[in-house]
Write a protein that holds these residues in place. Structure first.
Motif, PDB file in Angstrom:
ATOM      1  N   GLY A 187      -0.767  26.453  76.558  1.00  0.00           N
ATOM      2  CA  GLY A 187      -0.325  28.093  76.277  1.00  0.00           C
ATOM      3  C   GLY A 187      -0.449  28.610  74.105  1.00  0.00           C
ATOM      4  O   GLY A 187      -0.845  27.793  73.543  1.00  0.00           O
ATOM      5  N   GLN A 188       0.024  29.418  73.820  1.00  0.00           N
ATOM      6  CA  GLN A 188       0.022  29.942  72.531  1.00  0.00           C
ATOM      7  C   GLN A 188       1.340  29.644  71.580  1.00  0.00           C
ATOM      8  O   GLN A 188       1.121  29.848  70.039  1.00  0.00           O
ATOM      9  N   GLY A 189       2.696  29.336  72.331  1.00  0.00           N
ATOM     10  CA  GLY A 189       3.748  29.200  72.653  1.00  0.00           C
ATOM     11  C   GLY A 189       4.281  30.217  71.860  1.00  0.00           C
ATOM     12  O   GLY A 189       3.914  31.089  71.929  1.00  0.00           O
ATOM     13  N   THR A 190       5.431  30.422  71.981  1.00  0.00           N
ATOM     14  CA  THR A 190       6.888  31.189  71.640  1.00  0.00           C
ATOM     15  C   THR A 190       7.755  30.629  70.995  1.00  0.00           C
ATOM     16  O   THR A 190       8.192  29.660  71.296  1.00  0.00           O
TER      17      THR A 190
ATOM     18  N   GLN B  62      -5.522  30.211  82.230  1.00  0.00           N
ATOM     19  CA  GLN B  62      -4.997  30.550  80.614  1.00  0.00           C
ATOM     20  C   GLN B  62      -3.274  30.728  81.003  1.00  0.00           C
ATOM     21  O   GLN B  62      -2.837  31.085  82.039  1.00  0.00           O
ATOM     22  N   LEU B  63      -2.498  30.478  79.744  1.00  0.00           N
ATOM     23  CA  LEU B  63      -0.906  30.350  79.517  1.00  0.00           C
ATOM     24  C   LEU B  63      -0.575  30.960  78.855  1.00  0.00           C
ATOM     25  O   LEU B  63      -1.061  30.698  78.231  1.00  0.00           O
ATOM     26  N   GLN B  64       0.952  31.913  79.841  1.00  0.00           N
ATOM     27  CA  GLN B  64       1.503  33.189  78.383  1.00  0.00           C
ATOM     28  C   GLN B  64       2.684  32.497  78.541  1.00  0.00           C
ATOM     29  O   GLN B  64       3.286  33.219  79.427  1.00  0.00           O
ATOM     30  N   ALA B  65       3.578  32.186  77.124  1.00  0.00           N
ATOM     31  CA  ALA B  65       4.321  31.368  77.173  1.00  0.00           C
ATOM     32  C   ALA B  65       4.962  33.092  76.654  1.00  0.00           C
ATOM     33  O   ALA B  65       4.450  33.417  76.143  1.00  0.00           O
ATOM     34  N   SER B  66       6.379  33.093  77.131  1.00  0.00           N
ATOM     35  CA  SER B  66       7.447  34.403  76.332  1.00  0.00           C
ATOM     36  C   SER B  66       8.689  34.026  76.549  1.00  0.00           C
ATOM     37  O   SER B  66       8.847  32.639  77.218  1.00  0.00           O
ATOM     38  N   GLY B  67       8.925  34.724  75.942  1.00  0.00           N
ATOM     39  CA  GLY B  67      10.963  34.249  76.225  1.00  0.00           C
ATOM     40  C   GLY B  67      11.911  33.952  74.868  1.00  0.00           C
ATOM     41  O   GLY B  67      13.160  33.394  75.218  1.00  0.00           O
ATOM     42  N   GLY B  68      10.675  33.584  73.638  1.00  0.00           N
ATOM     43  CA  GLY B  68      11.609  32.901  72.210  1.00  0.00           C
ATOM     44  C   GLY B  68      11.876  34.319  72.114  1.00  0.00           C
ATOM     45  O   GLY B  68      12.453  35.393  72.501  1.00  0.00           O
ATOM     46  N   GLY B  69      13.153  33.467  71.353  1.00  0.00           N
ATOM     47  CA  GLY B  69      13.871  34.414  70.051  1.00  0.00           C
ATOM     48  C   GLY B  69      14.605  33.890  69.015  1.00  0.00           C
ATOM     49  O   GLY B  69      15.281  32.520  69.304  1.00  0.00           O
TER      50      GLY B  69
ATOM     51  N   TYR C 297       9.376  28.187  83.837  1.00  0.00           N
ATOM     52  CA  TYR C 297      10.465  28.402  83.260  1.00  0.00           C
ATOM     53  C   TYR C 297      11.299  27.330  82.476  1.00  0.00           C
ATOM     54  O   TYR C 297      11.149  25.604  83.066  1.00  0.00           O
ATOM     55  N   LEU C 298      11.566  27.727  82.095  1.00  0.00           N
ATOM     56  CA  LEU C 298      13.017  26.884  81.345  1.00  0.00           C
ATOM     57  C   LEU C 298      13.862  27.557  80.540  1.00  0.00           C
ATOM     58  O   LEU C 298      13.913  28.379  79.713  1.00  0.00           O
ATOM     59  N   GLN C 299      14.817  27.247  81.521  1.00  0.00           N
ATOM     60  CA  GLN C 299      16.496  27.590  80.895  1.00  0.00           C
ATOM     61  C   GLN C 299      17.021  26.640  79.938  1.00  0.00           C
ATOM     62  O   GLN C 299      17.376  25.507  80.226  1.00  0.00           O
ATOM     63  N   MET C 300      17.276  27.133  79.311  1.00  0.00           N
ATOM     64  CA  MET C 300      18.141  26.263  77.731  1.00  0.00           C
ATOM     65  C   MET C 300      19.557  26.572  77.714  1.00  0.00           C
ATOM     66  O   MET C 300      19.737  28.278  77.253  1.00  0.00           O
ATOM     67  N   THR C 301      19.949  25.984  77.422  1.00  0.00           N
ATOM     68  CA  THR C 301      21.672  26.184  77.161  1.00  0.00           C
ATOM     69  C   THR C 301      21.823  24.695  76.422  1.00  0.00           C
ATOM     70  O   THR C 301      21.232  24.247  75.948  1.00  0.00           O
ATOM     71  N   GLY C 302      23.131  25.689  76.083  1.00  0.00           N
ATOM     72  CA  GLY C 302      24.080  25.000  74.404  1.00  0.00           C
ATOM     73  C   GLY C 302      23.218  24.314  73.653  1.00  0.00           C
ATOM     74  O   GLY C 302      23.196  23.828  73.103  1.00  0.00           O
ATOM     75  N   LEU C 303      22.324  25.664  72.742  1.00  0.00           N
ATOM     76  CA  LEU C 303      21.119  25.422  72.398  1.00  0.00           C
ATOM     77  C   LEU C 303      21.969  25.070  70.707  1.00  0.00           C
ATOM     78  O   LEU C 303      23.081  25.781  70.712  1.00  0.00           O
ATOM     79  N   LYS C 304      20.763  24.315  70.461  1.00  0.00           N
ATOM     80  CA  LYS C 304      21.720  23.576  69.404  1.00  0.00           C
ATOM     81  C   LYS C 304      20.313  23.986  67.987  1.00  0.00           C
ATOM     82  O   LYS C 304      19.791  24.335  68.178  1.00  0.00           O
ATOM     83  N   PRO C 305      21.145  24.254  66.279  1.00  0.00           N
ATOM     84  CA  PRO C 305      20.113  24.161  65.464  1.00  0.00           C
ATOM     85  C   PRO C 305      18.573  23.122  65.751  1.00  0.00           C
ATOM     86  O   PRO C 305      17.121  23.597  65.606  1.00  0.00           O
ATOM     87  N   GLU C 306      19.114  22.063  65.395  1.00  0.00           N
ATOM     88  CA  GLU C 306      17.674  20.995  66.346  1.00  0.00           C
ATOM     89  C   GLU C 306      16.716  21.700  67.430  1.00  0.00           C
ATOM     90  O   GLU C 306      15.562  20.650  67.181  1.00  0.00           O
ATOM     91  N   ASP C 307      17.041  22.604  68.182  1.00  0.00           N
ATOM     92  CA  ASP C 307      15.957  23.410  69.429  1.00  0.00           C
ATOM     93  C   ASP C 307      15.158  24.385  68.499  1.00  0.00           C
ATOM     94  O   ASP C 307      14.128  24.587  69.263  1.00  0.00           O
ATOM     95  N   THR C 308      15.576  24.284  67.192  1.00  0.00           N
ATOM     96  CA  THR C 308      14.705  25.310  66.545  1.00  0.00           C
ATOM     97  C   THR C 308      13.097  24.059  66.937  1.00  0.00           C
ATOM     98  O   THR C 308      13.262  23.632  65.927  1.00  0.00           O
ATOM     99  N   ALA C 309      12.076  25.657  67.027  1.00  0.00           N
ATOM    100  CA  ALA C 309      10.359  24.719  67.285  1.00  0.00           C
ATOM    101  C   ALA C 309       9.752  25.996  67.952  1.00  0.00           C
ATOM    102  O   ALA C 309      10.429  26.912  68.558  1.00  0.00           O
ATOM    103  N   VAL C 310       8.605  25.862  68.592  1.00  0.00           N
ATOM    104  CA  VAL C 310       7.584  26.782  68.854  1.00  0.00           C
ATOM    105  C   VAL C 310       7.956  26.210  70.118  1.00  0.00           C
ATOM    106  O   VAL C 310       7.241  25.032  70.375  1.00  0.00           O
ATOM    107  N   TYR C 311       8.215  26.583  71.641  1.00  0.00           N
ATOM    108  CA  TYR C 311       7.652  25.943  72.674  1.00  0.00           C
ATOM    109  C   TYR C 311       6.072  26.437  72.784  1.00  0.00           C
ATOM    110  O   TYR C 311       5.879  27.324  73.667  1.00  0.00           O
ATOM    111  N   TYR C 312       6.054  25.376  73.744  1.00  0.00           N
ATOM    112  CA  TYR C 312       4.237  25.572  74.067  1.00  0.00           C
ATOM    113  C   TYR C 312       4.910  25.218  75.469  1.00  0.00           C
ATOM    114  O   TYR C 312       5.513  23.967  75.969  1.00  0.00           O
ATOM    115  N   CYS C 313       3.784  25.483  76.484  1.00  0.00           N
ATOM    116  CA  CYS C 313       4.098  25.335  78.267  1.00  0.00           C
ATOM    117  C   CYS C 313       1.990  24.969  77.922  1.00  0.00           C
ATOM    118  O   CYS C 313       1.072  25.421  77.353  1.00  0.00           O
TER     119      CYS C 313
END
Length: 126
Positions: free
Chosen positions: A117-120, A2-9, A79-95
């Motif tokens: 996982g359920q997505g964040t 079972q996978l639990q994703a977190s950290g979105g915002g 983990y997924l470290q995301m830098t230099g984020l752009k509006p086009e990166d907006t999405a639900v992220y799933y592991c």
């Protein structure tokens, strides 16, 4: 598994976020792990993947140089470290977790992953 994703915002363009995906069970280290994302109205697409040991990583061209995938097998977490984020990166992220043959070129293939996982949600404002 079972996978639990977190950290979105919500983050402004140019900002950073770190996503985490915690896995249950004691077999985490036998799975390759991937991050996929799905923007509104679009297909789910590959973002990044990492091999069982963490020694091999793969990225979509759209995130290469900005995102970094890593894993801690002792903590059953990827983990997924995301830098230099752009509006086009907006999405639900799933592991996702899968048993993928190294060198097969299938890290970016959704069907190669067994557990999801359920997505964040990540929202990047301009």
């Amino acid at each position: 598994v079972q996978l639990q994703a977190s950290g979105g915002g919500l983050v402004q363009a140019g900002g950073s976020l770190r996503l985490s995906c915690a896995a249950s069970g004691r077999t985490f280290s036998i799975y390759n792990m991937g991050w996929f994302r799905q923007a509104p109205g679009k297909e789910r697409e590959f973002a990044a993947a990492i091999s069982r040991s963490g020694g091999v990583t793969s990225y979509a061209d759209s995130v290469k140089g900005r995102f970094t995938i890593s894993r801690d097998n002792a903590k059953n977490t990827v983990y997924l470290q995301m830098t230099g984020l752009k509006p086009e990166d907006t999405a639900v992220y799933y592991c996702a977790a899968g048993r993928i043959l190294d060198g097969s070129g299938r890290y970016s293939v959704k069907d190669a992953y067994i557990y999801w996982g359920q997505g964040t949600l990540v929202t990047v404002s301009s």
